[in-house]
Design a protein around this motif. Structure first.
Motif: not given
Length: 384
Positions: A152-175
């Motif tokens: 058999s292959d039994l796996r289990g448990g728990g976890g906690l993740a803290f994620v921080v991020g940023y998205g930088y938008p660049i406007k390309l006009g009509k493009a």
């Protein structure tokens, strides 16, 4: 009910001294599961930046509320209940190993048995403000592959993740608009695994004598997303570009927190994926009856083909596609395909109350149809 709870606790705490491999912590997201996701170009859900930080460039204000319920069950549910009762009652049958083996063998069958349980924890919350996002993801999971009464292959448990991020938008006009995204995460996990005879586990129930694994680590994701005419979106994302993990092994669960080994260094394998999305402008044509309609397609990972591992999943299993259609901004109809299995589900959004349901297939092996698993998901939350 007490027996089912005992089974869950038993599976969450069994493990073995075989090599332990940490993994990426992902949120329990029922909505995405219903149409083959999560998709790299999705910007509708606040969960999106956990998969692609560049999606933050197209978000302004969103809040991730702790779910009241977020869970998923995998495998034949009737066998799940029968297996649980057999394991719990197994100790009473230890005087007759042959009878116990026959009982478990009947449940497993000739093709084996695959079971799974995932629960989104209460420490799941976060927010997006002006293209900056942060959030906690808390999950508990049990995965069981019972190949025979002796393996058999039994796996289990728990976890906690803290994620921080940023998205930088660049406007390309009509493009259009180009977004560049970067996110970092810190994670901790407590997990276990058992790969021996299910009969020995049921008869002896000596889980307190087995080892446990404590992990700490970091992660770095990078993404780029391009959107033109508010109709077409294209993205490329590298997940876990750099994700070191430090793992400590404890010989006994009862000694957790003391007498552990030295921390061992491991690395989570990177993933490189591509996605495309089409927003169909149909709201005005249908007078608002169909308020949103989007079609998605992803190829989830090509990195594995450039790695050192000689064994990797069949390339077709990395393909996913699906669609989400929203009626009156309230009812969502979802259908898709992931890992060569269909997915479908419903969503209800009443502003302060949201509920989602999904049913989908999953391939646990390396080839289509080798080890399929049927999964069902349900989530519910209230905004306050």
């Amino acid at each position: 009910m007490k027996k089912i709870i005992s089974v869950f606790f038993l599976l969450c705490t069994v493990c073995t001294v075989f090599a332990y491999t940490p993994h990426r912590i992902e949120p329990v997201e029922t909505r995405a599961e219903a149409f083959g996701g999560p998709y790299l170009t999705d910007t509708t859900s606040v969960y999106s930046f956990f998969s692609n930080p560049a999606s933050l460039g197209f978000m302004d204000k969103k809040t991730l509320w702790p779910p009241i319920a977020a869970l998923g069950l995998g495998g034949p549910l009737d066998k799940l209940i029968k297996t649980g009762k057999t394991l719990v009652e197994g100790k009473g049958s230890s005087g007759n190993p042959a009878a116990l083996a026959n009982s478990v063998g009947d449940i497993i069958g000739e093709s084996g048995l695959s079971l799974g349980l995932r629960i989104g924890g209460p420490l799941t919350f976060g927010a997006v403000r002006k293209h900056f996002g942060w959030g906690f993801v808390n999950t508990f999971a049990v995965d069981g592959n019972i190949f025979s009464v002796s393996r058999s292959d039994l796996r289990g448990g728990g976890g906690l993740a803290f994620v921080v991020g940023y998205g930088y938008p660049i406007k390309l006009g009509k493009a259009g608009v180009l977004s560049l995204g970067l996110s970092a995460r810190g994670v901790t996990q407590v997990e276990t695994a058992y790969t021996d005879s299910i009969i020995d586990l049921a008869a002896n129930a000596g889980w307190e004598r087995l080892p446990a694994y404590l992990s700490f680590g970091l992660g770095l994701d990078m993404g780029v997303q391009y959107k033109v005419f508010n109709i077409l979106s294209i993205s490329a994302v590298c997940q876990d570009l750099y994700s070191p993990m430090w793992i400590r092994t404890y010989p006994k669960i009862t000694e957790f927190g003391k007498n552990g080994s030295k921390f061992e260094y491991k690395q989570i394998d990177p993933r490189l994926g591509f996605g495309i999305k089409t927003d169909i402008p149909i709201s005005k044509i249908t007078l608002g009856i169909i308020s949103e309609w989007a079609v998605y397609a992803d190829y989830n990972n090509i990195w594995q083909f450039f790695g050192k591992n000689a064994i990797y999943r069949n390339p077709v299993l990395e393909l996913s596609f699906g669609t989400e259609l929203v009626l009156f901004k309230v009812l969502a109809l979802r259908v898709g395909m992931n890992e060569m299995y269909p997915a479908m589900g419903l969503g209800l959004n009443l502003s302060k109350f949201k509920m989602d349901f999904s049913i989908y297939g999953k391939e646990l092996g390396f080839e289509p149809g080798y080890n399929p698993q049927l999964n069902m998901g349900f989530s519910m939350l209230i905004k306050y």
